[in-house]
Scaffold this motif. Structure first.
Motif, PDB file in Angstrom:
ATOM      1  N   GLU A  40       1.412 -18.855   7.189  1.00  0.00           N
ATOM      2  CA  GLU A  40       2.986 -18.325   6.566  1.00  0.00           C
ATOM      3  C   GLU A  40       4.474 -19.378   7.737  1.00  0.00           C
ATOM      4  OE1 GLU A  40       5.633 -15.829   5.250  1.00  0.00           O
ATOM      5  OE2 GLU A  40       3.499 -15.893   5.014  1.00  0.00           O
ATOM      6  N   GLU A  41       4.082 -20.786   8.301  1.00  0.00           N
ATOM      7  CA  GLU A  41       4.283 -20.869   9.282  1.00  0.00           C
ATOM      8  C   GLU A  41       4.526 -22.435   7.467  1.00  0.00           C
ATOM      9  OE1 GLU A  41       4.491 -22.151  13.771  1.00  0.00           O
ATOM     10  OE2 GLU A  41       2.886 -21.341  13.162  1.00  0.00           O
ATOM     11  N   VAL A  42       3.423 -22.596   7.499  1.00  0.00           N
ATOM     12  CA  VAL A  42       3.008 -23.972   6.570  1.00  0.00           C
ATOM     13  C   VAL A  42       3.607 -23.724   4.972  1.00  0.00           C
ATOM     14  CG1 VAL A  42       0.897 -25.219   5.117  1.00  0.00           C
ATOM     15  CG2 VAL A  42       1.188 -24.569   6.989  1.00  0.00           C
ATOM     16  N   TYR A  43       4.230 -22.475   4.733  1.00  0.00           N
ATOM     17  CA  TYR A  43       4.001 -22.123   3.492  1.00  0.00           C
ATOM     18  C   TYR A  43       5.776 -22.068   3.814  1.00  0.00           C
ATOM     19  CZ  TYR A  43       6.024 -18.533  -0.097  1.00  0.00           C
ATOM     20  OH  TYR A  43       6.855 -18.396  -1.163  1.00  0.00           O
ATOM     21  N   ARG A  44       6.532 -22.205   4.756  1.00  0.00           N
ATOM     22  CA  ARG A  44       7.264 -21.679   4.866  1.00  0.00           C
ATOM     23  C   ARG A  44       8.500 -23.536   5.222  1.00  0.00           C
ATOM     24  NH1 ARG A  44       9.983 -17.163   3.105  1.00  0.00           N
ATOM     25  NH2 ARG A  44       9.082 -14.852   3.573  1.00  0.00           N
ATOM     26  N   ALA A  45       7.614 -23.976   5.866  1.00  0.00           N
ATOM     27  CA  ALA A  45       8.373 -25.467   6.099  1.00  0.00           C
ATOM     28  C   ALA A  45       8.294 -25.848   4.960  1.00  0.00           C
ATOM     29  CB  ALA A  45       7.200 -25.683   6.713  1.00  0.00           C
ATOM     30  N   PHE A  46       7.558 -25.730   3.768  1.00  0.00           N
ATOM     31  CA  PHE A  46       7.389 -26.612   2.609  1.00  0.00           C
ATOM     32  C   PHE A  46       8.160 -25.915   1.224  1.00  0.00           C
ATOM     33  CE2 PHE A  46       3.950 -28.754   4.941  1.00  0.00           C
ATOM     34  CZ  PHE A  46       4.160 -30.198   5.248  1.00  0.00           C
ATOM     35  N   ASP A  47       8.490 -26.770   0.345  1.00  0.00           N
ATOM     36  CA  ASP A  47       9.150 -26.024  -0.745  1.00  0.00           C
ATOM     37  C   ASP A  47       7.957 -25.541  -1.536  1.00  0.00           C
ATOM     38  OD1 ASP A  47      11.816 -25.915   0.517  1.00  0.00           O
ATOM     39  OD2 ASP A  47      12.246 -28.112  -0.308  1.00  0.00           O
ATOM     40  N   PHE A  48       7.602 -24.839  -1.310  1.00  0.00           N
ATOM     41  CA  PHE A  48       6.082 -24.128  -2.225  1.00  0.00           C
ATOM     42  C   PHE A  48       6.731 -23.248  -2.930  1.00  0.00           C
ATOM     43  CE2 PHE A  48       3.597 -25.601   1.700  1.00  0.00           C
ATOM     44  CZ  PHE A  48       2.453 -26.203   1.041  1.00  0.00           C
TER      45      PHE A  48
END
Length: 286
Positions: free
Chosen positions: A244-252
């Motif tokens: 979830e941190e990776v998902y939120r860190a970038f504009d996926f």
């Protein structure tokens, strides 16, 4: 001095504080080098036998609170997406009835090595919520301190010191003075001293609005395309990131895109994957 300082009033075992981690990763990447994060320990549970949170169904004391807490945590995780491990959870007991030791551990870490204190706070959260460790146990806290590179003997001495206790008491006074009565809460302050207090769990948009208001619209988030280089930079600071941190860190565009993107990096051994329930952590590969 950074343009914005966010002071997080928190407790190391607070489930919604754990849920804020992805929001902070998004703030780090979308406002690069513009925000300073600070932590004030608020002491969520003095004694579980005198603790009640009826709104979340937690009121059974050391005899039954663990099961109630797990139920609440699983419900919260459905909303914020951070992993939780319910199996074997037994944080509270007659021997270990409080979360104050975890709070004091953070203050002890600040005394020993301020640059590693935030890493210990993160490690305590991981161990509590995803590894079912009894993180109020001093032996466990010393083990976790060693995990983040703190000298075990020096940390143990600081943990037992009156100075760490006093530092925690000062945090409690600061929490009360700020009018904080729920965790997490966030005091957001600009360079001129203007501030706003956000109470409770907040999403990225809430912080974006507050930051824009405090900077007269001059601070706006940058676009952050998925980048292995930037992910590696993030992992330098946070060696173990939840999906979830990776998902939120970038504009996926979606979680599915995030899974596919991470899978490519995992398959090529640039990342390692560690499953936790239905979710997972990633870290740098070999």
């Amino acid at each position: 001095m950074k343009n914005i300082i966010i002071t997080n009033f928190t407790d190391p075992v607070c489930i919604w504080c754990w849920g804020t981690e992805p929001v902070f990763r998004a703030l780090e990447t979308h406002y690069p080098d513009q925000i300073e994060f600070r932590y004030v320990m608020g002491g969520l549970v003095d004694d579980i036998d005198n603790f009640a949170d009826p709104g979340n169904g937690i009121d059974a004391g050391s005899d039954g609170a663990n099961a109630q807490i797990v139920s609440h945590w699983l419900e919260a995780a459905q909303q914020h997406g951070m992993p939780v491990k319910p199996e074997g959870f037994h944080l509270f007991s007659k021997e270990f009835p409080s979360t104050y030791p975890q709070n004091i551990a953070y203050k002890a870490a600040q005394m020993v090595d301020p640059l590693k204190a935030d890493a210990l706070l993160r490690r305590i959260r991981e161990a509590t919520l995803t590894e079912a460790k009894v993180t109020s146990d001093p032996d466990v806290l010393i083990e976790l301190a060693s995990d983040v590179g703190l000298d075990s003997a020096v940390f143990m001495s600081a943990l037992k010191s009156s100075e760490a206790q006093q530092a925690f008491q000062e945090d409690l006074r600061q929490t009360q003075k700020a009018g904080v009565d729920v965790f997490p809460s966030f005091l957001i302050r600009n360079a001129e001293g203007g501030d706003v207090l956000l109470r409770g769990y907040m999403g990225f948009a809430d912080f974006q609005q507050a930051i824009s208001s405090l900077t007269d619209g001059s601070m706006i988030p940058t676009e952050v395309a998925p980048s292995a280089t930037l992910l590696y930079t993030l992992l330098d600071k946070h060696p173990r990131l939840a999906f979830e941190e990776v998902y939120r860190a970038f504009d996926f565009t979606s979680r599915e895109q995030t899974h596919r993107w991470l899978k490519d990096l995992i398959d090529t051994r640039l990342l390692e994957k560690e499953a936790v329930g239905p979710s997972y952590f990633i870290r740098k590969g070999m």
